[in-house]
Each structure stands twice: as structure tokens, then as C-alpha cells.
Motif scaffolding. Structure first.
Motif, PDB file in Angstrom:
ATOM      1  N   ALA A 118     -17.839  -9.921 -18.591  1.00 25.35           N
ATOM      2  CA  ALA A 118     -18.036  -9.095 -17.515  1.00 25.35           C
ATOM      3  C   ALA A 118     -17.668  -7.302 -17.866  1.00 25.35           C
ATOM      4  O   ALA A 118     -17.883  -6.750 -17.291  1.00 25.35           O
ATOM      5  N   LEU A 144     -20.744 -14.469 -14.824  1.00 23.03           N
ATOM      6  CA  LEU A 144     -19.808 -13.581 -15.365  1.00 23.03           C
ATOM      7  C   LEU A 144     -18.380 -14.121 -15.653  1.00 23.03           C
ATOM      8  O   LEU A 144     -17.702 -14.504 -14.631  1.00 23.03           O
ATOM      9  N   ASN A 145     -17.918 -13.923 -16.972  1.00 17.75           N
ATOM     10  CA  ASN A 145     -16.618 -14.372 -16.945  1.00 17.75           C
ATOM     11  C   ASN A 145     -15.416 -13.186 -17.229  1.00 17.75           C
ATOM     12  O   ASN A 145     -16.161 -11.809 -17.311  1.00 17.75           O
ATOM     13  N   ILE A 147     -13.447 -11.911 -15.111  1.00 21.55           N
ATOM     14  CA  ILE A 147     -13.611 -10.647 -13.807  1.00 21.55           C
ATOM     15  C   ILE A 147     -12.110 -10.293 -13.639  1.00 21.55           C
ATOM     16  O   ILE A 147     -12.056  -9.488 -13.090  1.00 21.55           O
ATOM     17  N   PRO A 154     -18.389  -6.254 -13.007  1.00 20.70           N
ATOM     18  CA  PRO A 154     -19.341  -7.176 -12.498  1.00 20.70           C
ATOM     19  C   PRO A 154     -20.656  -7.231 -11.921  1.00 20.70           C
ATOM     20  O   PRO A 154     -21.851  -7.538 -12.046  1.00 20.70           O
ATOM     21  N   ALA A 158     -23.812  -8.190 -13.544  1.00 18.64           N
ATOM     22  CA  ALA A 158     -24.395  -9.043 -12.721  1.00 18.64           C
ATOM     23  C   ALA A 158     -26.078  -8.784 -12.415  1.00 18.64           C
ATOM     24  O   ALA A 158     -27.199  -9.405 -12.394  1.00 18.64           O
ATOM     25  N   ARG A 174     -18.990 -15.493 -10.541  1.00 16.92           N
ATOM     26  CA  ARG A 174     -17.942 -14.911 -11.118  1.00 16.92           C
ATOM     27  C   ARG A 174     -16.949 -15.771 -11.453  1.00 16.92           C
ATOM     28  O   ARG A 174     -16.198 -16.419 -10.438  1.00 16.92           O
ATOM     29  N   SER A 176     -12.983 -16.498 -13.863  1.00 16.91           N
ATOM     30  CA  SER A 176     -11.978 -15.937 -14.972  1.00 16.91           C
ATOM     31  C   SER A 176     -11.666 -17.493 -15.711  1.00 16.91           C
ATOM     32  O   SER A 176     -11.118 -18.035 -14.916  1.00 16.91           O
TER      33      SER A 176
END
Lengths: 613, 410
Positions: A118, A144-145, A147, A154, A158, A174, A176
Motif C-alpha cells: 500500500a 493492499l498490504n 496498511i 491505500p 486501490a 486492505r 496488514s
């Protein structure tokens, strides 16, 4: 929704409707391994205290470089809405050299998690693998990693992902992987959206090999996805590409350690140990069937791996040659793409001409040889494979500059690639200039977002294997990423430049280069050798030549004095001992005609291959 | 003699020699080298085994040195036993031998004579620094039996001598050579060094002319070797001077050959020229042609043996350790090496190729025969001598002698 507490091996075949096969597509450092680790932990397969970082990356080199070379897989039990599911996570290799292996891993799945940092956005390799996944009709889950990072954006990324795959930015998950946030939801999403495998349970078995590794104790272990039927240890397995049948020593699943199950059924992912010694006997992409009830048609997409890059590998200490040979033999057990044959060089002695999938593959092979066999190696500058048409109508394939034909050439064809570069828009000018220098042809340019650009070029592969990546990184302060795939060949004005010492060709320095760059290569090489080669008793001309035409020349002046003035009674022993030492050194000298060159000089010249930019 | 000792096997404490090396000794000339390890000051380029009074430390004195050396002569006589025989040559080197009073040098020479006897016409040389002798001393030495004297002239240019830390003035050499001749020395050598930082071709030319003008009948000319650990090496490392350039040294060598041969000298070894055959240093020729010699003194090397087998040994380096060994009745040998036939062949090539008399081609084996032929074709060996069966270096060959030796023994 809770993880199963005990990962019991299945005694019965799992209903394909309860199976989800998926992979994670991600760039190096975007957190794929951390996410996989978290999945292992949340599904209860590996307890937190037994976790070691990046559980699935098994080779030292992989862990050190943070890349995946060999695909791994793991079976994850997961409960969703009260129902138990089996998730197979197939980890994909992460480098362009191994794109064929990637394609086979993707072929084993129905879905893919597209994992993007992200804070950084998508990278070229990820994009290339995404296109591969789309070609394989995989369901894509954009994620998305990282975050949790302060630098995460993001919203921006995105939007970028939504733009690329054509989805709603709000549907981009999203997570982590580090903190675990969003990982459970992601597993649920896999169950909900990835299609379950479909196959004929009663048909003759067809298992796709998506990875094949050599184990010192077990022989070759193949990782497979069952498309049809079932395979048990009672079946003899048959490799459909070779027609060779082998005993089925063991069948099982990875949970995550190999767990024998005796059989494996339609839709499942697991492993088969076919009792063979070399991975070449059970290649990635091949189809395993049962010898007693064989399928008639292979699963699609099998391809024999083809080396793209060749280089000579030589032991620095000539007496290590047998060790190098044994080590290559051993490495080949585990590397179906590695090819090699003995080669002799005037400058470097006995070694091997080796073929690799690409530069990373070459580096890995060399590093493993040096690390695992404690060998000190020197490699010649890598070259690609050329097709040469002769005026007499004959044709030849050249993988070694030494084999460049003498006769009249009507055309030389070099491999080209479709290259994709993703980069911040600030650096577009500089990267276009680089691609121009490397004989690239611009094929397209697209803004992925306001400040991120995708450049498409057709480039000669030969230009890419020559420090292109380093140049790209230095021109973009590390922000550009590159991916490419073979795109056939093109005719090009290529010549072989020979380097001659006193009229004798020094094989290790012959290079196939574009005519426009021949002079630069020639002058760089001759002046470098002039510095490195000691003066001789006679003048030594160093020339660069195309055929018989000299394009650059340097001279090593003759040495005029090589005598110690004094040699009295007290000097004799010392002087003789020095002489004996020099005699040893002389044995290690390489003779090019009458010119004595210490091998170190050749090595130094090769280690700092001149830039032709 | 460079001060670093080679590696070797332990030498027997009684100095005993293997019996087989004494076989045939009677047919080989015997030389005695007497090392005098003292200098008034240390020159910046010198790494010889020599000591100033300050460097020497307590426990060793110049005045007791002759007695210690004579103790080693006793040991030599005992060890050689039946092979002890009248000596052909004696060479007193250093250091600065003439730092000892003539009486002390005389005492040592007499000790040699008393134990071994001197052959009729024996060559007896001493080295000397121009500033450390006068006419009276020279007369005393001549009277004591010295026949040849070698002066460390080095250069005729003051600024060159200054870089070398030499203490004499240029004119001094003329004077002492004349004094030596007046004292009855038939053979006089002057040593020259070329390639000293700051020396020009013209400086070198002047030094050569001056050396010829002294009337000496022998000249040794050495390229300056910058030895590790010397003050000169440190000054070059610091950038005060440039290291001697091999191409410049080659030019200077050619100048030496031209000037000296023009003045009636002929080379007989790479760095040595003499006006007549009688003027050659027979003692040094012994080193190059496999004679026996006993080196007396700290760090001195000795050699005994024939073509089949030989032994070479070297004494402990420091004068104090040397004296202590002898006082305890033990051999001062630090280590030794046994020379087998193959090693001797290597040494023969290494040493005889440097001589005007050359190396017998018949002794070459295997690929060395082709190497020699190619060396002749390349202009490194004299074609006429080659046809007579000898490898004799041309002037270009002399400058590349070590390279050719490496090729011949490869």
C-alpha cells in the motif's frame, strides 16, 4: 468462523466443492511470505512459537534475497459459515527467469490474491504475473498490504489496482500481514469467491506437476494438482511427456510438512514421490497419470525449458575442475532447466559452457556452486542464443561466440523480448534514453495513475542481460521495476569482436555485439588488458578485430630489464628459492601464443566487463 | 649479502658435514669469506648484515671480533678434516672491513694461513670504503698479504652520494686507488651504483668516466635495488623519491657496457668488468662455478660439495648470537640445505648463464634445449658461442638474464 485446532490428514477424499486452490501474486518485499506465514498461524497449522519468518521459503538463498525460486504449497483447513474447507495455497516463484514455473503454478489454481504494498503500488513483475493469471482465467482478489505503515496510501493504490483489473476500488481488501489485520476476512473471501475445482473423479488420473524438487533421501518429490481421477500408492505413475512409468513411493499433502495420505483425489493439491533420481525425469508442466489406467491426453501447457542465456563457468583453481563437474551434476538433479557441457578456454582452462533461463538463474546456480561446494568460480560474459543464416542457405544456432561461423553470413537473428517497465513519471525521459541506447523500440506508454507510468518496449534480450537492470535502477533511484517475456527474434547487424594478443585470439573475450558498439567494446577491452597483462620480453600488440579487420589496438611495451644485479655467495639460496617459486607461478600462467598471462589478469578483466554505454 | 636468512633444515650443532659432500674436495678450489659486520654509519639503501656501534648493542665489541672469527676458522678446519686444503682465495667483506685496524685484518688472514695454508698466487681481497683507509693502512694490508682491494665508490657525483648516505667525497676514490697501486696492489676494483634517485644519464656517464680514470682494473656496476625495510625504501614510499625505473636502468646498463668496453674492460659477469682475465675476482667466480667456500662471520653462507650432492649453510645473523655459539664450542650455523643433483643443475643454469664463459648447452634437458634455441633466435644468446656449444648472453640477453633463467628451468 474459527480455525481447526488439529490439522488432521484427510482419510477420505475431500469433496471438490470444499476445496479452494489459490496463489499469491506479489512483488519482492510486498509481504507475500509474511502473509503466508500469518495464514499458517491463523489456520492453526503452525503455532506462533514455532513460526520462523517466511516459513515457506526453504532455500537459504531465497530467504536471504527475499525471493521465491521454488514454488511451495500448503494445505490450510478453514471453517467458514460452519462448514469446513480445505484451502491450498500454492506459492509462486517471483522472478522473470522462472515465468514458466509461475505459469504452471497459476495453472494449478482457480484464484489468485493480487497482493500489493500500500506504500509502493504495483510493480512490473506483479503486473506481468497478473496478466498471466488473467490468461489462465483465475479469479483475482486484489489486496493492499502493509496498511499499518505510515507511508501507506491505500486510496491511491486501490484506485490504481481497480484501474488495472477493472473493479470497484471499494472491493480492494486492505490487510496488514504483519499485524494480522484483515487476514481472516481475506481467507473468508477466498472461500466465498474463488471457484472450487471441477474434474471427473472417475476418469483416469491427470495430475499437473507444478514443482519438482530433488531430496537427498527421497529422490524427486513432485508437487501436483489433481485435475481428474485419483492416484494412490498402489498405482504405478506414468510421466506423459516421456512415457516412462515409475513406482509411486508416496502420495501425500503438505500440512505444511509432508504428510503421507496414501492417495490424492480430484481437485486436491499435494505431492507424489515417483521414485526417480533427477528432476528431469519429472519435469514441471508434465502430467502424471496411472500406468494401469492411463489418460489419453496430457494437460495443456507443457513446455520443455529452454536456456536463454549462456556463459562459461570456470574454477579459479584449475584443480577444482572435477569438483565443479560433480557439483553441476548434483545441482542438475534439482534443476531441470540447467544445461552444461565441458568447454576449454585458452585463458581460463577447463570449465563448462552453461545454459540458464536468465540472469537470476545464472546467479543462483553460481552462488549455489560457490556456497554449497565451496568453489571459487569465474564466469565469462553471458550471451544469448543467435540464429545465423548463411549465404549457402544453411543455418546454425550459436550459443558461444567461439562457434561464430567463418563463412559468408546472410543474416543474424537475435532473441527479443517484450519488456514492461513500471516507473514514476519523473524518470520517463531517462529510462527512454536507456532503452534507446539498448536498441529498444517503444511499443506503448500508459499512465497507471497520475505519477506512475507503464512503458512497453521491444528490446533485444542481449541488451537486457548486460547490466540493463542495474542501469535502470540507478537511473530511477531504485523506483523502476522490469519484467519481460520472450517475443521471438529479429534480424540485427551483429558482429563478433575478437580480442587478440600478438595475433592470437583470446577466446574468453570474444563477444557478439551490435556493429555500432563494436568499437567501444574493442577499445575498452584492449586498454583494460594493456593495464592487466605484464610486460613481456617482446612487444605485445593487443587488438580488437571483426574478422580480419582490426578496430582497436594497444601495445604492451617490451620489458627491457629483468635481471637482479647481484648474485654472490649469500644470495644463491634465496635467489634459487625465488626461482622455484616463480616456476610454480609460471605453471599457472596461461600461454596465448608466446605471451604469458597470469590467470588473475584474465579474471580481473572479466570481473570488470567494460560498459559499452 | 641481504640480511634476511633463507628457510632451511636444522644444521648439526657440531657443524658436521655429510660425508658424501667431501668426496672429490681436493679437486675443487677452496675459498674463505670473512665477514666483518661493522660500519661507521648505515647507508640508506643498505640492508646488509652489518651494524653500527649503536645498532650492535652491548656484549659485542669490534676489538674481540677477530678472535671470534678465528674460533670459527678452527671449527672449519676441524669439520673439513681430510678435506681441509690450501685456500685459493680469501675475501674479506662487510660491512666495512677496514673499520678494523689493519693489524686485526692481518691477524685473521694469518689465522687462515696457519690453519689451511694459502695456495701460491692466492687471491686475497678486502673491501674498503674510500674514507676508511689511508696510504699507511693500504701499505700495511699489502704487506700482510692482501693482493686485491675493492673500493665502494658508488658515484662520482656528490648529490648522488648524498642520497646514498655515502660519507666520502668524489675525489677521495682517485686518491685511494693511486695509494693502493703505490702500495703494490696489482688489482683494484671500484664498485658503482646506477639508478639512484636524482641521478641523470649525464651523472652516470661522469661516474663511469671517473671510475675508468682511477686506473682500477676492475669495475662492478650494480643497479640500485631498493630493499624492503631500508631508509631509502621508506623515503620512496613517502614520495620523497621515485623508485628506479627499469627502462632507465636498462639504458644506464647499456651506457656502462659501452663506456667500459670502450676503455678496454670486458664483462665476465652480468655486473662485473675487468681489464684482463687476471683482474677478474677469482673468489667471486668461485661462487658462480661451484667451488667450495667457507663463510666466516655472522650471517655468512658456506658451501661444500660436488655435482652430485652439496650442502649450503648460513650462520646466525646477529654478532652476539654468533659469538655466543662459538664461545660455547658450537657451530654458529643457523640452518642448512642439502643440494641434490637436480637442484645443482638449476643453480648451475642460474649462475653460469650470468658469466661470459656461459653455460654448456650439453647440460640442458628437455624443453630447455628449444628455449635456448629460441633465445638465440630472439637475440638473447650469442650465435657464435651457441654454435660452439655454449649459452652466452648478448648485451640485451644480460638485461633479461633472470627471465631467460626462468624459461630455462621451467
Amino acid at each position: 468462523m474459527r480455525p481447526l485446532s488439529v490439522p488432521a490428514p484427510p482419510h477420505a477424499f475431500t469433496d471438490p466443492a470444499r476445496i479452494r486452490n489459490f496463489c499469491i501474486i506479489a512483488h519482492i518485499d510486498h509481504g507475500k511470505s509474511t502473509l503466508a506465514d500469518r495464514m499458517l498461524e491463523f489456520t492453526g497449522l503452525v503455532e506462533g512459537r514455532n513460526m520462523r519468518a517466511q516459513y515457506l521459503d526453504k532455500m537459504d538463498i531465497e530467504r536471504e534475497r527475499g525471493i521465491t525460486i521454488k514454488a511451495q504449497n500448503v494445505r490450510l483447513p478453514w471453517t467458514h459459515d460452519g462448514d469446513d474447507y480445505v484451502l491450498h495455497l500454492i506459492d509462486t516463484p517471483g522472478h522473470v527467469d522462472f515465468s514458466y514455473e509461475v505459469s504452471r503454478s497459476l495453472a494449478a489454481c482457480e484464484g489468485a490474491i493480487l497482493l500489493v504494498d500500500a506504500a509502493q503500488g504495483i510493480e512490473a513483475q506483479t503486473l506481468a504475473n497478473l496478466y498471466l493469471a488473467l490468461e489462465n482465467d483465475l479469479h483475482i482478489i486484489p489486496v493492499l498490504n502493509k496498511i499499518d505503515l505510515p507511508a501507506a496510501q491505500p486510496e491511491k493504490y486501490a484506485a490504481e489496482l481497480a484501474h488495472i483489473i477493472g473493479c470497484d476500488p471499494d472491493t480492494v481488501l486492505r490487510v496488514s500481514a504483519k499485524t494480522g489485520e484483515g487476514v481472516r476476512e481475506l481467507l473468508d473471501e477466498v472461500v466465498r469467491t474463488v471457484p472450487h475445482p471441477v474434474g471427473d473423479p472417475d476418469a483416469p488420473p491427470r495430475l499437473l506437476i507444478f514443482d519438482s524438487v530433488y531430496d537427498q533421501y527421497r529422490g524427486v518429490i513432485t508437487y501436483v494438482r489433481v485435475f481428474d481421477g485419483r492416484l494412490t500408492t498402489r498405482d504405478r505413475c506414468l510421466m506423459m511427456s516421456t512415457g516412462a512409468a515409475h513406482e509411486t513411493l508416496e502420495v501425500g499433502v503438505a500440512a505444511p510438512e509432508p504428510t503421507p495420505t496414501g492417495s490424492i483425489g480430484v481437485g486436491e493439491v499435494g505431492y507424489v514421490i515417483p521414485g526417480v533420481k533427477e528432476v528431469r525425469q519429472a519435469r514441471v508442466g508434465d502430467t502424471i497419470t496411472s500406468a494401469s489406467k492411463p489418460a489419453t491426453e496430457m494437460l495443456g501447457g507443457y513446455r520443455h525449458p529452454k536456456p536463454m542465456v549462456y556463459s562459461g563457468l570456470y574454477p579459479i583453481d584449475g584443480s577444482d575442475y572435477p569438483l565443479l563437474r560433480d557439483s553441476l551434476d548434483k545441482l542438475q538433479l534439482n534443476d531441470a532447466a540447467l544445461v552444461y557441457e565441458p568447454e576449454t578456454s585458452v585463458a581460463l582452462g577447463f570449465g563448462f559452457r552453461c545454459g540458464f533461463l536468465g540472469l537470476l538463474h545464472m546467479e543462483i546456480v553460481r552462488e549455489r556452486l560457490e556456497r554449497e561446494a565451496d568453489l571459487a568460480l569465474i564466469s565469462t560474459a553471458p550471451n544469448v542464443v543467435y540464429r545465423i543464416a548463411m549465404e549457402d542457405g544453411s543455418e546454425m544456432v550459436v550459443t558461444n561466440p567461439a562457434d561464430w561461423p567463418e563463412g559468408k553470413i546472410s543474416g543474424v537473428y537475435e532473441p527479443i523480448v517484450d519488456a514492461m517497465v513500471l516507473l514514476p513519471s519523473d524518470y520517463v525521459g531517462s529510462v527512454m534514453e536507456l532503452c534507446q541506447q539498448r536498441r529498444g523500440t517503444l511499443k506503448g506508454m500508459e499512465y497507471l495513475s497520475q505519477d506512475r507510468v507503464e512503458l512497453k518496449y521491444v528490446l533485444p534480450l542481449a541488451e537486457i542481460i548486460f547490466d540493463f537492470f542495474d542501469q535502470l535502477k540507478s537511473r530511477t533511484r531504485g523506483y523502476a521495476s522490469l519484467d519481460y517475456e520472450p517475443a521471438g527474434e529479429q534480424e540485427a547487424d551483429l558482429v563478433k569482436v575478437d580480442i587478440l594478443l600478438q595475433g592470437e585470439t583470446v577466446d574468453a573475450f570474444s563477444a557478439i555485439v551490435h556493429r555500432d558498439k563494436a568499437y567501444a567494446y574493442g577499445t575498452a577491452m584492449t586498454s583494460k588488458l594493456r593495464e592487466l597483462i605484464p610486460r613481456q620480453q617482446f612487444e605485445v600488440p593487443i587488438q580488437a578485430a571483426i574478422g580480419s579487420r582490426v578496430i582497436a589496438r594497444e601495445n604492451i611495451r617490451a620489458i627491457r630489464k629483468d635481471v637482479l644485479a647481484k648474485c654472490y655467495g649469500g644470495d644463491i639460496t634465496r635467489k634459487r628459492k625465488l626461482l622455484e617459486k616463480q616456476k610454480e607461478g609460471k605453471r599457472r600462467m596461461k600461454m596465448v601464443g608466446r605471451v604469458e598471462v597470469p590467470q588473475e589478469a584474465f579474471i580481473a578483466a572479466l570481473q570488470t566487463t567494460p560498459k559499452t554505454d | 649479502m641481504p640480511s634476511t636468512l633463507p628457510e632451511g633444515e636444522p644444521a648439526p650443532t657440531d657443524g658436521a658435514l655429510p660425508a658424501e659432500v667431501l668426496a672429490g674436495a681436493a679437486d675443487r678450489p677452496l675459498g674463505i669469506y670473512l665477514h666483518v659486520p661493522f660500519c661507521a654509519t648505515r647507508c640508506g639503501y643498505c640492508d646488509f648484515n652489518t651494524y653500527t656501534a649503536v645498532e650492535l648493542g652491548p656484549g659485542v665489541s669490534q676489538s674481540s671480533y677477530a678472535d671470534t672469527a678465528i674460533a670459527e676458522l678452527d671449527l672449519a678446519h676441524r669439520v673439513l678434516g681430510d678435506a681441509a686444503r690450501p685456500v685459493s682465495t680469501v675475501f674479506v667483506g662487510g660491512g666495512t672491513p677496514t673499520l678494523l685496524p689493519p693489524a686485526e685484518l692481518t691477524r685473521m688472514l694469518r689465522a687462515v694461513d696457519e690453519r689451511f695454508g694459502l695456495e701460491p698466487g692466492a687471491e686475497v681481497t678486502t673491501e674498503s670504503n674510500p674514507e676508511s683507509v689511508d696510504a699507511a693502512a693500504l701499505q700495511a694490508l699489502r704487506a700482510a698479504g692482501f693482493t686485491r682491494i675493492s673500493f665502494g665508490m658508488q658515484s662520482a657525483r656528490e648529490h648522488v652520494l648524498a642520497v646514498l648516505d655515502r660519507q666520502h667525497t668524489p675525489g677521495r676514490v682517485d686518491r685511494v686507488v693511486r695509494d693502493a697501486q703505490a702500495a703494490g696492489f696489482e688489482h683494484v676494483n671500484v664498485d658503482l651504483i646506477y639508478g639512484t634517485p636524482g641521478e641523470s644519464d649525464a651523472d652516470w656517464g661522469a661516474s663511469l668516466e671517473a671510475a675508468v680514470a682511477t686506473g682500477a682494473d676492475h669495475v662492478s656496476a650494480y643497479a640500485l635495488i631498493v630493499e624492503e625495510g631500508t631508509r631509502l625504501a621508506a623515503r620512496i614510499r613517502r614520495g620523497e623519491f621515485d623508485a628506479p625505473d627499469d627502462d632507465v636502468l636498462a639504458d644506464r646498463y647499456l651506457m656502462a657496457e659501452e663506456t667500459l668496453s670502450g676503455a678496454g674492460f670486458a664483462w665476465y659477469e652480468v655486473s662485473n668488468w675487468a681489464r684482463s682475465e687476471a683482474g677478474r675476482s677469482r673468489h667471486n667466480v668461485g661462487y658462480w662455478t661451484g667451488a667450495d667456500w667457507w663463510g666466516v662471520g655472522p650471517g655468512a653462507h658456506s658451501h661444500v660439495g660436488g655435482d652430485a650432492v652439496g650442502v649450503r649453510w648460513w650462520n646466525v645473523k646477529h654478532p652476539a648470537a654468533y659469538a655466543e655459539r662459538l664461545q660455547a664450542g658450537r657451530s654458529p650455523a643457523h640452518a642448512r640445505e642439502i643440494l641434490d643433483a637436480a637442484t645443482r643443475r638449476t643453480e648451475d643454469i642460474m649462475l653460469r648463464l650470468r658469466l661470459r664463459d656461459g653455460l654448456a648447452l650439453a647440460g640442458l634437458r628437455g624443453s630447455a634445449v628449444q628455449t635456448a634455441e629460441r633465445a638465440r633466435d630472439d637475440g638473447l644468446l650469442e650465435p657464435a658461442s651457441y654454435d660452439e656449444g655454449r649459452a652466452v648472453l648478448t648485451v640485451r640477453g644480460r638485461l633479461l638474464a633472470d627471465a631467460l633463467v626462468r624459461d630455462l628451468v621451467a
